[in-house]
Design a protein around this motif. Structure first.
Motif, short mmCIF file in Angstrom:
data_model
loop_
_atom_site.label_atom_id
_atom_site.label_comp_id
_atom_site.label_asym_id
_atom_site.label_seq_id
_atom_site.Cartn_x
_atom_site.Cartn_y
_atom_site.Cartn_z
N THR A 1 0.85 -1.20 0.00
CA THR A 1 0.00 0.00 0.00
C THR A 1 0.89 1.25 0.00
O THR A 1 2.11 1.14 0.22
N PRO A 2 0.31 2.42 -0.20
CA PRO A 2 1.11 3.64 -0.07
C PRO A 2 1.83 3.71 1.28
O PRO A 2 2.96 4.18 1.35
N GLU A 3 1.18 3.19 2.32
CA GLU A 3 1.83 3.19 3.65
C GLU A 3 3.05 2.27 3.65
O GLU A 3 4.09 2.58 4.24
N ALA A 4 2.92 1.11 2.97
CA ALA A 4 4.05 0.18 2.89
C ALA A 4 5.19 0.79 2.09
O ALA A 4 6.38 0.54 2.38
N LEU A 5 4.85 1.60 1.09
CA LEU A 5 5.90 2.29 0.33
C LEU A 5 6.64 3.28 1.23
O LEU A 5 7.87 3.37 1.18
N MET B 1 -4.61 1.85 -9.89
CA MET B 1 -3.32 1.26 -9.49
C MET B 1 -3.56 0.19 -8.43
O MET B 1 -4.21 0.44 -7.42
N SER B 2 -3.04 -0.99 -8.68
CA SER B 2 -3.25 -2.08 -7.73
C SER B 2 -2.14 -2.13 -6.69
O SER B 2 -0.99 -1.80 -6.98
N ASP B 3 -2.53 -2.54 -5.49
CA ASP B 3 -1.54 -2.78 -4.45
C ASP B 3 -1.26 -4.28 -4.45
O ASP B 3 -2.13 -5.07 -4.09
#
Lengths: 162, 175
Positions: free
Chosen positions: A29-33, B1-3
């Motif tokens: 996820t964006p948080e994981a990035l 956009m996929s996670d």
């Protein structure tokens, strides 16, 4: 080219697509990035250790370069390799100026095969500049000081190359 | 956009600069990728790839005795004994157009300039998942289609399109 030698366009299966999942608790996820970016940031102290090692290696090769009689292309190549590593690392840890100066030194070294005394001087001021950036923890572009440092290096190269 | 959940992937990292391998391993770990192989140069990577079922190969360019481009060519030729379609990401501080073209000609799928960020690594991996290019087998080249963009072709496209499985492709190579 014979007809049966014509280039073939092959559409292979996409094992990556079938192997990875979409969503779920393990998804990037964006948080994981952001967490992964933080991994790099957290390695900041390690970076300073790694770059000190690189600077020490540069210093050692610089001594050999100054002492070398005749062909010194081996020392020039060795300095290029280390400077290239410095270029490739700095920006990841917020030391963009290390990447810029390392890249500047690499471009200069690519223009020479071996170094005459004036060119040895150019290499030395680049290494001194790299040491200065780390000693003063000049992060980012180094502000005004970084700008004048980089411009000074450009002038030194222009003087020797011109 | 996929996670994407990447935890099941095996990733091989090849770089002669140990700190770079350390950084990449740390990034991958954060995304749950724990099956990571490491090598300090191309020759070591070729040995490791015999027993490590890599899904993605991340490699540096300049290494001795075998650099990243020679490694990519070995993979594509099948000499490496691993999947010749193995997705390859080249990460290098050599960012000149000449290097990019050499990488493309060696069969590299994606290119990333050092210094890296975690986001850029993920975007390249995502690109390999979502936008895999077809491969071209020509007299002197095997690798991802070097026509990156879908530009109109003037005249006849001489390339024969073949949708096939890896097994069939390998069978074709043996014939």
């Amino acid at each position: 080219m014979a007809e049966n030698d014509a280039p073939r366009l092959i559409v292979p299966p996409n094992p990556l697509k079938t192997k990875v999942g979409v969503g779920g608790p393990g998804a990037v996820t964006p948080e994981a990035l952001e967490r992964a970016e933080a991994v790099i940031t957290d390695l900041g102290d390690d970076y300073l250790k790694w770059v000190e090692d690189d600077l020490a290696k540069l210093q050692t090769v610089m001594i050999s370069l100054k002492a070398a009689k005749g062909d010194n292309s081996g020392e020039v190549k060795a300095i290029f390799e280390i400077a290239h590593d410095v270029k490739g690392q700095g920006g990841s840890f917020g030391y963009q100026l290390m990447t810029e100066i390392g890249g500047h030194l690499c471009r200069f070294l690519e223009s020479i095969e071996s170094a005459n005394p004036a060119e040895i001087g150019v290499i030395e001021v680049h290494i001194d500049a790299l040491r200065l950036v780390i000693a003063n923890k000049m992060k980012g572009d180094g502000g005004k000081a970084g700008d004048s440092l980089y411009k000074g290096l450009e002038m030194v190269v222009a003087k020797v190359s011109g | 956009m996929s996670d994407y959940d990447l935890a099941s992937l095996h990733v091989m990292i090849v770089d002669d600069y140990q700190p770079m391998r350390h950084i990449l391993r740390g990034i991958l770990r954060e995304w749950g990728i724990l099956k990571v192989g490491e090598a300090g140069h191309g020759r070591e990577a070729l040995e490791t790839l015999k027993n490590f079922p890599a899904d993605i190969l991340i490699t540096d360019y300049r290494m001795f005795p075998i650099d990243g481009l020679e490694l990519a060519k070995s993979v594509r030729s099948g000499e490496a004994g691993c999947d010749p379609y193995l997705p390859i990401l080249l990460i290098t501080a050599f960012t000149e157009m000449k290097t990019i073209l050499e990488a493309r000609d060696a069969g590299v799928n994606e290119f990333l300039a050092k210094p890296i960020s975690a986001k850029l690594v993920y975007y390249r991996i995502r690109s390999m998942i979502e936008n895999p290019r077809p491969y071209v087998r020509a007299e002197e080249f095997f690798g991802p289609d070097r026509r990156r963009r879908s530009l109109p072709i003037t005249g006849e496209d001489r390339r024969e399109v073949k949708q096939e499985t890896k097994g069939l492709e390998r069978q074709g190579e043996r014939e």
